[in-house]
Scaffold this motif. Structure first.
Motif, PDB file in Angstrom:
ATOM      1  N   ARG A 156       0.826  -1.216   0.000  1.00  0.00           N
ATOM      2  CA  ARG A 156       0.000   0.000   0.000  1.00  0.00           C
ATOM      3  C   ARG A 156       0.858   1.263   0.000  1.00  0.00           C
ATOM      4  NH1 ARG A 156      -4.310  -0.679  -2.178  1.00  0.00           N
ATOM      5  NH2 ARG A 156      -4.846   1.417  -1.472  1.00  0.00           N
ATOM      6  N   ARG A 157       1.982   1.245   0.729  1.00  0.00           N
ATOM      7  CA  ARG A 157       2.756   2.474   0.909  1.00  0.00           C
ATOM      8  C   ARG A 157       4.246   2.165   1.019  1.00  0.00           C
ATOM      9  NH1 ARG A 157       1.798   8.081   0.388  1.00  0.00           N
ATOM     10  NH2 ARG A 157       2.993   9.240   1.921  1.00  0.00           N
ATOM     11  N   GLY A 235      -4.609   3.222  -5.427  1.00  0.00           N
ATOM     12  CA  GLY A 235      -4.226   3.882  -4.187  1.00  0.00           C
ATOM     13  C   GLY A 235      -2.857   3.524  -3.647  1.00  0.00           C
ATOM     14  N   SER A 237       0.914   3.941  -3.061  1.00  0.00           N
ATOM     15  CA  SER A 237       1.664   5.191  -3.162  1.00  0.00           C
ATOM     16  C   SER A 237       3.029   5.072  -2.509  1.00  0.00           C
ATOM     17  CB  SER A 237       0.874   6.329  -2.502  1.00  0.00           C
ATOM     18  OG  SER A 237       0.713   6.073  -1.119  1.00  0.00           O
ATOM     19  N   SER A 255       4.792  -0.829   3.695  1.00  0.00           N
ATOM     20  CA  SER A 255       3.655  -1.367   4.444  1.00  0.00           C
ATOM     21  C   SER A 255       2.555  -1.818   3.497  1.00  0.00           C
ATOM     22  CB  SER A 255       3.142  -0.350   5.465  1.00  0.00           C
ATOM     23  OG  SER A 255       2.922   0.904   4.891  1.00  0.00           O
ATOM     24  N   GLY A 256       1.825  -2.805   3.957  1.00  0.00           N
ATOM     25  CA  GLY A 256       0.784  -3.386   3.133  1.00  0.00           C
ATOM     26  C   GLY A 256      -0.399  -3.848   3.959  1.00  0.00           C
ATOM     27  N   THR A 257      -1.259  -4.619   3.333  1.00  0.00           N
ATOM     28  CA  THR A 257      -2.509  -5.003   3.978  1.00  0.00           C
ATOM     29  C   THR A 257      -2.310  -5.946   5.165  1.00  0.00           C
ATOM     30  OG1 THR A 257      -2.693  -6.757   2.326  1.00  0.00           O
ATOM     31  CG2 THR A 257      -3.901  -4.727   1.887  1.00  0.00           C
ATOM     32  N   LYS A 258      -1.145  -6.591   5.244  1.00  0.00           N
ATOM     33  CA  LYS A 258      -0.947  -7.552   6.333  1.00  0.00           C
ATOM     34  C   LYS A 258       0.184  -7.221   7.298  1.00  0.00           C
ATOM     35  CE  LYS A 258      -2.832 -11.548   3.837  1.00  0.00           C
ATOM     36  NZ  LYS A 258      -2.524 -12.903   3.325  1.00  0.00           N
ATOM     37  N   GLY A 259       1.026  -6.272   6.943  1.00  0.00           N
ATOM     38  CA  GLY A 259       2.132  -5.946   7.836  1.00  0.00           C
ATOM     39  C   GLY A 259       3.089  -4.976   7.180  1.00  0.00           C
TER      40      GLY A 259
END
Lengths: 362, 362
Positions: A156-157, A235, A237, A255-259
């Motif tokens: 995600r980031r 989304g 980024s 960082s992502g959806t799980k950690g």
């Protein structure tokens, strides 16, 4: 060409080239045969200084730029010349049939880099930029953890910061604040790594939009402190910050959806440490009127120095490049990712020059 | 009013209020006398559940909102009601002469918060937002290190990320994605902390410009993933990221001309750990053909749990607030910093709604 040894020349007796002198010395498949400077006497002095400390069995020859490119005992050149004059010499070197390891930022803009890559393609020579961290042992391990679909999940980031406090003398006299020699300032010198790391994490998918902010500018117009943000579809980024005004830091966070994963030294592993990163997936516990978060850090490490030197990344870079040369099969991937890095960098700067507005990439 | 005990009421039997039930129970200068819900029977059930686990000597009384505000045995109210209806009840509570601890984000926008603060001022009652980390033992230590002019030097960049992966059920049903109840979504729920931390680090100097990016939006229009950047004069800047799509992280990083400080859990110290931060000033060593960076991390820690519970921040918040009430001298600082936080947040969202353009603050 000797069948198992790539013969190197260095085009420009720059301070930054000393580490690659050593890396060529340490790579079993490489040898340094010549070093060029504008005045051969300068190259001679530089060779003497390096040779006294980290000697080749036979000292490299000192010569001028054009002479070096004519030498039949040079297969590959490392070009640490200033960005402002790099295109000219990369094109000349390619035309002379030399394979090219090019210091970053490759060019003052993507058009210059495209011209360099075209010249390399026309002569079938290898092109690679000098991003050492691509060649450490950490990235393959980090890739396997990112791809395990458990530790981080969907990205995600991506956040990274790379800076050093340049000091007054640097800000007055160093080439890296000269608008003609290094027009990209901290963005070219440091931000190149931030952008490359984000592209690497995204498996080189290009962001569709980017923005940039010129936080501090030198009187010469060169960026001293810069932030940028890259945007992919859905989304995802990345944010980065690079600066000549801020003390040394070189960390990245994914960082992502799980950690998430933290790397405290993504550019150059700190001396005396294993090359590591730390994953975490904290847990939120609520029970009645009590609640707390628990951290579950997990450390991953490789011994970057198992082959004996803190110069492992550079040595691997020379080794890998030499093998590409010796194989006779240049890999266009290296030129492609350099160009992607430069295209993103250019667009961030374009955004910053227009007050941070969003720039769409084709 | 009992001279050494602040008597509390809770306006809204919300899940989030359970931790403050416990904090009121743990603070020696506080007692909980009443809990209100729209229907007193709900308040009664909630009181029974909390009381069975963490009992007051005398159970608080269950009542309706208006009834609670009329009670003479309530000095202060904690208001965890949804942001969308908070202004109404804050103004009513202030008009009834109650001191107000207000959950964050205080309002859907700064105008609403100004109306709340005006109502508090008119009646001479205390206002404070519910940012627990302001009350931990770590911040005073961090302030002293930031001010030592050695460890970090002049601040240049403040970066923080706060997120949790909300999950499908939350994204369908939770109030925090309702455009009428919680229109600020992740920006209000999480970004409020990011912005507050940056303002705290800057001793509440307001940024002169801000920007924001809406990275992911709920179908309701509520921000699910958001990034913002704050700009002060002389190039000092702060970047933050908050998200309901990304697994729990809550770190902050402050870097300056002499070094940097990393805080891995700035919102709520991880359970079982000392509350800590780590400073570093890596050194770049060049010697001939060798160079390396050395890290010199230095850990600072306080035992946040010395008074016996992982709820120390909340307990200190209740303690501090109760003392302000008991002193009879409300401190306007707390309302001021809540308003500054909301003004910056509003401007970031305004920027995001106009594609990330720079917004200038007065």
């Amino acid at each position: 060409m000797a069948s198992n040894t790539c013969r190197w020349g260095i085009l420009g007796a720059a301070n930054i080239a000393r580490k690659n002198w050593k890396a060529i010395r340490l790579a079993e498949n490489a040898i340094l045969t010549a070093v060029a400077s504008r005045e051969p006497s300068r190259a001679k002095a530089w060779i003497d200084a390096c040779q006294s400390e980290c000697p080749f069995p036979t000292a490299p020859t000192a010569c001028g730029y054009d002479d070096l490119l004519k030498r039949p005992d040079v297969d590959a050149v490392y070009i640490p010349l200033p960005t402002g004059i790099r295109r000219e010499w990369v094109v000349k070197a390619a035309s002379a049939g030399k394979h090219i390891l090019c210091e970053k930022p490759c060019g003052p803009n993507a058009n210059d880099l495209r011209a360099m890559l075209d010249a390399c393609k026309a002569k079938g020579v290898q092109f690679m930029d000098g991003v050492m961290f691509m060649h450490g042992k950490r990235l393959p391990l980090l890739r396997s953890v990112l791809d395990d679909n458990e530790t981080v999940g969907q990205l995600r980031r991506i956040t990274s910061q790379f800076s050093f406090a340049a000091g007054d003398d640097f800000l007055k006299n160093n080439i890296r604040v000269s608008s003609s020699m290094e027009p990209l300032g901290c963005l070219g010198d440091l931000g190149w790594y931030n952008i490359r790391f984000a592209l690497w994490a995204m498996k080189y998918a290009m962001p569709t939009k980017v923005s940039g902010r010129l936080l501090t500018e030198h009187a010469s117009g060169v960026p001293l402190e810069f932030s940028g943000e890259l945007f992919w579809p859905n989304g995802v980024s990345s944010s980065y910050y690079c600066s000549f005004n801020t003390e040394l830091q070189q960390w990245a966070h994914i960082s992502g959806t799980k950690g998430s994963i933290a790397v405290r030294d993504f550019v150059l592993p700190y001396y005396g440490c294993e090359s590591e990163f730390v994953a975490d997936r904290p847990v939120f516990n609520v029970k009645g009127t009590s609640y707390h978060w628990e951290s579950h850090p997990k450390r991953f490490a490789v011994n970057e120095y198992s082959d004996g030197a803190p110069d492992a990344q550079e040595t691997n870079m020379i080794r890998t490049f030499s093998n590409l040369v010796l194989s006779g099969k240049p890999d266009p991937m290296w030129g492609d990712i350099a160009l992607k890095t430069q295209v993103v960098l250019d667009a961030c700067l374009r955004s910053a020059r227009s007050d941070g507005g969003m720039v769409t990439l084709q």
